[in-house]
Design a protein around this motif. Structure first.
Motif, PDB file in Angstrom:
ATOM      1  N   PHE A  17       0.856  -1.364  -0.083  1.00  0.00           N
ATOM      2  CA  PHE A  17       0.011  -0.077   0.093  1.00  0.00           C
ATOM      3  C   PHE A  17       0.683   1.164  -0.036  1.00  0.00           C
ATOM      4  CE2 PHE A  17      -2.962   3.303   1.429  1.00  0.00           C
ATOM      5  CZ  PHE A  17      -4.218   2.937   1.144  1.00  0.00           C
ATOM      6  N   VAL A  18       1.897   1.109   0.699  1.00  0.00           N
ATOM      7  CA  VAL A  18       2.740   2.404   0.945  1.00  0.00           C
ATOM      8  C   VAL A  18       3.379   2.617  -0.236  1.00  0.00           C
ATOM      9  CG1 VAL A  18       4.795   3.301   2.199  1.00  0.00           C
ATOM     10  CG2 VAL A  18       3.113   2.394   3.445  1.00  0.00           C
ATOM     11  N   TRP A  19       4.032   1.474  -0.794  1.00  0.00           N
ATOM     12  CA  TRP A  19       4.714   1.570  -2.034  1.00  0.00           C
ATOM     13  C   TRP A  19       3.811   2.194  -3.171  1.00  0.00           C
ATOM     14  CZ3 TRP A  19       3.526  -1.376  -6.506  1.00  0.00           C
ATOM     15  CH2 TRP A  19       4.390  -1.243  -7.529  1.00  0.00           C
ATOM     16  N   ARG A  20       2.675   1.637  -3.396  1.00  0.00           N
ATOM     17  CA  ARG A  20       1.726   2.008  -4.228  1.00  0.00           C
ATOM     18  C   ARG A  20       1.395   3.343  -4.302  1.00  0.00           C
ATOM     19  NH1 ARG A  20      -1.032   3.948  -7.493  1.00  0.00           N
ATOM     20  NH2 ARG A  20      -2.654   3.057  -8.874  1.00  0.00           N
ATOM     21  N   ASP A  21       1.290   3.891  -3.080  1.00  0.00           N
ATOM     22  CA  ASP A  21       1.116   5.397  -2.854  1.00  0.00           C
ATOM     23  C   ASP A  21       2.113   6.272  -3.159  1.00  0.00           C
ATOM     24  OD1 ASP A  21      -0.845   7.444  -2.031  1.00  0.00           O
ATOM     25  OD2 ASP A  21       0.352   7.439  -0.192  1.00  0.00           O
ATOM     26  N   ALA A  22       3.265   5.647  -2.970  1.00  0.00           N
ATOM     27  CA  ALA A  22       4.654   6.500  -3.078  1.00  0.00           C
ATOM     28  C   ALA A  22       4.559   6.623  -5.116  1.00  0.00           C
ATOM     29  CB  ALA A  22       5.767   5.838  -2.755  1.00  0.00           C
ATOM     30  N   VAL A  23       4.399   5.556  -5.376  1.00  0.00           N
ATOM     31  CA  VAL A  23       4.438   5.533  -7.086  1.00  0.00           C
ATOM     32  C   VAL A  23       3.355   6.548  -7.702  1.00  0.00           C
ATOM     33  CG1 VAL A  23       4.182   4.172  -9.115  1.00  0.00           C
ATOM     34  CG2 VAL A  23       5.390   3.119  -7.130  1.00  0.00           C
ATOM     35  N   ALA A 104      -7.174  -6.372  -2.781  1.00  0.00           N
ATOM     36  CA  ALA A 104      -6.066  -6.078  -2.835  1.00  0.00           C
ATOM     37  C   ALA A 104      -5.660  -5.581  -4.576  1.00  0.00           C
ATOM     38  CB  ALA A 104      -5.053  -6.998  -2.728  1.00  0.00           C
ATOM     39  N   VAL A 105      -6.310  -6.384  -5.378  1.00  0.00           N
ATOM     40  CA  VAL A 105      -6.017  -6.231  -6.812  1.00  0.00           C
ATOM     41  C   VAL A 105      -6.705  -4.768  -7.257  1.00  0.00           C
ATOM     42  CG1 VAL A 105      -6.659  -7.036  -9.070  1.00  0.00           C
ATOM     43  CG2 VAL A 105      -5.667  -8.631  -7.487  1.00  0.00           C
ATOM     44  N   VAL A 106      -7.724  -4.733  -6.874  1.00  0.00           N
ATOM     45  CA  VAL A 106      -8.586  -3.247  -7.054  1.00  0.00           C
ATOM     46  C   VAL A 106      -7.843  -2.239  -6.568  1.00  0.00           C
ATOM     47  CG1 VAL A 106     -10.750  -2.179  -6.639  1.00  0.00           C
ATOM     48  CG2 VAL A 106     -10.831  -4.186  -7.438  1.00  0.00           C
ATOM     49  N   VAL A 107      -7.420  -2.104  -5.129  1.00  0.00           N
ATOM     50  CA  VAL A 107      -6.659  -1.112  -4.597  1.00  0.00           C
ATOM     51  C   VAL A 107      -5.385  -0.861  -5.252  1.00  0.00           C
ATOM     52  CG1 VAL A 107      -5.595  -0.376  -2.461  1.00  0.00           C
ATOM     53  CG2 VAL A 107      -7.895  -1.150  -2.746  1.00  0.00           C
ATOM     54  N   LEU A 108      -4.325  -1.848  -5.464  1.00  0.00           N
ATOM     55  CA  LEU A 108      -3.035  -1.854  -5.744  1.00  0.00           C
ATOM     56  C   LEU A 108      -3.087  -1.553  -7.328  1.00  0.00           C
ATOM     57  CD1 LEU A 108      -1.410  -4.573  -3.614  1.00  0.00           C
ATOM     58  CD2 LEU A 108      -1.614  -2.054  -3.355  1.00  0.00           C
ATOM     59  N   LEU A 109      -3.886  -1.925  -8.112  1.00  0.00           N
ATOM     60  CA  LEU A 109      -3.872  -1.745  -9.577  1.00  0.00           C
ATOM     61  C   LEU A 109      -4.639  -0.857 -10.191  1.00  0.00           C
ATOM     62  CD1 LEU A 109      -3.165  -5.473 -10.680  1.00  0.00           C
ATOM     63  CD2 LEU A 109      -1.509  -3.895 -10.269  1.00  0.00           C
ATOM     64  N   LEU A 110      -6.028  -0.711  -9.811  1.00  0.00           N
ATOM     65  CA  LEU A 110      -6.905  -0.069 -10.426  1.00  0.00           C
ATOM     66  C   LEU A 110      -7.218   1.364  -9.917  1.00  0.00           C
ATOM     67  CD1 LEU A 110      -9.513  -2.768 -11.172  1.00  0.00           C
ATOM     68  CD2 LEU A 110      -7.550  -1.784 -12.734  1.00  0.00           C
ATOM     69  N   VAL A 111      -6.792   1.557  -8.748  1.00  0.00           N
ATOM     70  CA  VAL A 111      -7.019   3.137  -8.024  1.00  0.00           C
ATOM     71  C   VAL A 111      -6.214   3.891  -8.730  1.00  0.00           C
ATOM     72  CG1 VAL A 111      -7.435   4.155  -5.856  1.00  0.00           C
ATOM     73  CG2 VAL A 111      -8.536   2.008  -6.278  1.00  0.00           C
TER      74      VAL A 111
END
Length: 111
Positions: A17-23, A104-111
């Motif tokens: 989550f933190v990694w994805r938010d940083a990207v 997890a897929v929806v949050v990490l990939l699609l949001v």
């Protein structure tokens, strides 16, 4: 003995989550929505476990799964282990982990 493997999913997801938010930043408040739903779901598991012991009205599995799917599953994972609730019902566990993957897929990939 309580299983550590499900509990490991929570910090792993938090790191992703933190990694994805940083990207690419998540919409404002998304983290707090996950935290609030996790706390809510943990409380609901505690209430349901208490009701199960006392023979009172129970929370439907569908409601537990929906709150988990919406983002409260980390609280569900912790509550399952702490309260030893819904950990041995295989059909529920399969459905629960399917909702974890979908969320997890929806949050990490699609949001």
């Amino acid at each position: 003995m309580r299983s550590v493997v499900p509990l490991l999913s929570v910090p792993v997801y938090a790191a992703l989550f933190v990694w994805r938010d940083a990207v690419r930043a998540f919409p404002a408040g998304m983290l707090w929505i996950h935290v609030a739903l996790s706390v809510l779901l943990a409380v609901v598991y505690a209430v349901d476990k208490s009701a199960a012991r006392a023979g009172r009205w129970r929370v439907s599995e569908r409601n537990l799964l929906v709150v988990g799917l919406l983002g409260g599953w980390p609280g569900g994972v912790v509550a399952q282990q702490v309260f030893r609730h819904k950990t041995r019902k295989r059909s529920f566990q399969l459905a629960f982990w399917a909702t974890v993957v979908v969320n997890a897929v929806v949050v990490l990939l699609l949001v």
